[in-house]
Each structure stands twice: as C-alpha cells, then as structure tokens.
Design a protein around this motif. Structure first.
Motif, PDB file in Angstrom:
ATOM      1  N   PHE A  31      -1.801  11.484   1.776  1.00  0.00           N
ATOM      2  CA  PHE A  31      -1.723  11.068   0.458  1.00  0.00           C
ATOM      3  C   PHE A  31      -2.484   9.769   0.038  1.00  0.00           C
ATOM      4  CE2 PHE A  31       0.502   8.826  -2.929  1.00  0.00           C
ATOM      5  CZ  PHE A  31       0.228   9.650  -3.846  1.00  0.00           C
ATOM      6  N   ALA A  32      -2.449   8.822   1.216  1.00  0.00           N
ATOM      7  CA  ALA A  32      -3.039   7.661   0.861  1.00  0.00           C
ATOM      8  C   ALA A  32      -4.526   7.620   1.254  1.00  0.00           C
ATOM      9  CB  ALA A  32      -2.285   6.610   1.811  1.00  0.00           C
ATOM     10  N   GLY A  33      -4.901   8.639   1.890  1.00  0.00           N
ATOM     11  CA  GLY A  33      -6.338   8.842   2.080  1.00  0.00           C
ATOM     12  C   GLY A  33      -6.866   7.898   3.375  1.00  0.00           C
ATOM     13  N   VAL A  68      -2.494  -2.485   5.331  1.00  0.00           N
ATOM     14  CA  VAL A  68      -1.592  -3.616   5.294  1.00  0.00           C
ATOM     15  C   VAL A  68      -0.379  -3.072   4.560  1.00  0.00           C
ATOM     16  CG1 VAL A  68      -1.084  -5.934   4.532  1.00  0.00           C
ATOM     17  CG2 VAL A  68      -3.483  -5.358   5.292  1.00  0.00           C
ATOM     18  N   ASP A  69       0.762  -3.270   4.898  1.00  0.00           N
ATOM     19  CA  ASP A  69       2.006  -2.748   4.560  1.00  0.00           C
ATOM     20  C   ASP A  69       2.823  -3.910   3.923  1.00  0.00           C
ATOM     21  OD1 ASP A  69       4.110  -1.450   3.699  1.00  0.00           O
ATOM     22  OD2 ASP A  69       4.841  -0.884   5.543  1.00  0.00           O
TER      23      ASP A  69
END
Length: 69
Positions: free
Chosen positions: A55-57, A65-66
């Motif tokens: 989903f995030a690609g 970075v979280d």
C-alpha cells in the motif's frame, strides 16, 4: 442523488479491495526473514506488514522514516 453517489463509490471500494495484487518477491522475502523478532512475527496477522508495504509503495532502496506510527 447523494445516496446513489455513495452507493456507487462504496461498490467501487468493495470491488477494488477484493482484487488483491500478488505480493512482490522482495516484500515476501522481507516478511519471511528469519532475523525478524518473534514478537513482530506474532503480530503479523493483525498488522499485515506485507499489505502495508504494498500500500505504501515501498521499493528496494527506498529510505523510510516512521515519524508517527
């Protein structure tokens, strides 16, 4: 009119969620990595890491970075 539009959008969302793309090999390998902590592996059914990466690609070589989980 609004209810018709909502119904149309909802049906498109349901159809798009039911068509799952195959998991890329680099994501499958990362999720199956034996070096992952057992605590993380135990939470995979709830957190769905492969689906989140798709989903995030996220691609190989990307810097991630979280900031706010």
């Amino acid at each position: 009119m609004k209810s018709i539009l909502f119904a149309a959008l909802a049906s498109v969302g349901v159809v798009s969620m039911s068509v799952a793309a195959p998991t890329p090999s680099y994501i499958a390998a990362a999720v199956a990595d034996k070096a992952r902590p057992a605590e993380d592996v135990a939470r995979d059914s709830d957190r769905k890491p492969a689906e989140m990466l798709i989903f995030a690609g996220i691609k190989p070589g990307d810097a991630v970075v979280d900031v706010m989980p």
